[in-house]
Design a protein around this motif. Structure first.
Motif: not given
Length: 245
Positions: A3-5, A171-176, A180-194
């Protein structure tokens, strides 16, 4: 995704969030870098908490390759359970510090503005302590130090998910490229990984080395979810589950 903003609520300066970031940086630079003893003494050590003792001196631990090493435990605060709080403001390196502070800077300000400064600091500390307790529960006799703001920040992410699920997060994806994505997607994916990583770590004893305290992340996130829903029911935050800022 890094995430960058995000969408900010422009309603006052998030003083507490900025202060927490400043304290984390100052503790690392002024106290941890000059002294390994401070880091060893003021981190959470599960055995110290569960047995009510302050381990001091060399302690032998097993390594994943079957060998062993010795870590030198240092004196901690009195009472020793205060490490549940001190460890929340400590980090294991520049990358650890930078990553945590980036997440806190992006997501913490909106949560503070929604809860109010005093309630936000209480929320942050409670999530951090519960996160440490969750990690301790995985191996109560471990002598491996645990430290970092990740558990408390996980709670902040959970609150952001409850209050601002549809906020757009850059979000910065793959340093490439940036998207922009919804917070529910970004944070949800983060928690799934955890969660997946935490389940995978069950097979590895905490006595065979350090690593990432996934159960602290999971515990802090669940604590944040529960508290955020309770606070919303009491009138703190949006009454609609998918309200946006």
């Amino acid at each position: 995704m890094i995430p960058i903003g995000d969408q900010d609520e422009r309603q006052g300066l998030p003083i507490v969030n900025l202060a927490i970031i400043a304290i984390n940086v100052l503790v690392f630079v002024l106290l941890q870098l000059p002294s390994d003893a401070f880091t060893m003494g003021f981190s959470v050590i599960p055995k110290e908490i569960t047995h009510g003792i302050d381990l001091i001196g060399p302690v032998q631990i097993a390594l994943p390759d079957g060998t062993s090493t010795v870590i030198d435990e240092a004196p901690g605060p009195s009472p020793i359970w205060l490490t549940l709080f001190t460890s929340i403001f400590m980090h294991g390196g520049w990358t650890h510090l930078g990553g945590n502070m980036l997440f806190l800077f992006i997501f913490g300000d909106n949560v503070e503005r929604r809860l109010g400064s005093l309630l936000y600091i209480a929320f942050y500390l409670v999530c951090g302590v519960i996160a440490s307790a969750a990690q301790i529960a995985t191996d109560p006799s471990s002598v491996i130090p645990s430290l970092g703001a990740s558990g408390a920040i996980s709670g902040v992410l959970a609150a952001y998910l409850v209050y601002f699920p549809q906020n757009r997060v850059r979000v910065l994806v793959g340093f490439r490229f940036i998207t922009e994505v919804p917070a529910i997607l970004m944070i949800g994916l983060w928690f799934l990984i955890q969660f997946i990583s935490g389940i995978g770590s069950i097979a590895v004893s905490a006595e065979t080395g350090g690593g990432v305290a996934y159960f602290a992340h999971i515990g802090g996130f669940i604590a944040g979810l529960v508290l955020a829903f309770l606070l919303r029911a009491l009138g703190r935050g949006p009454t609609q589950p998918f309200a946006t800022a």
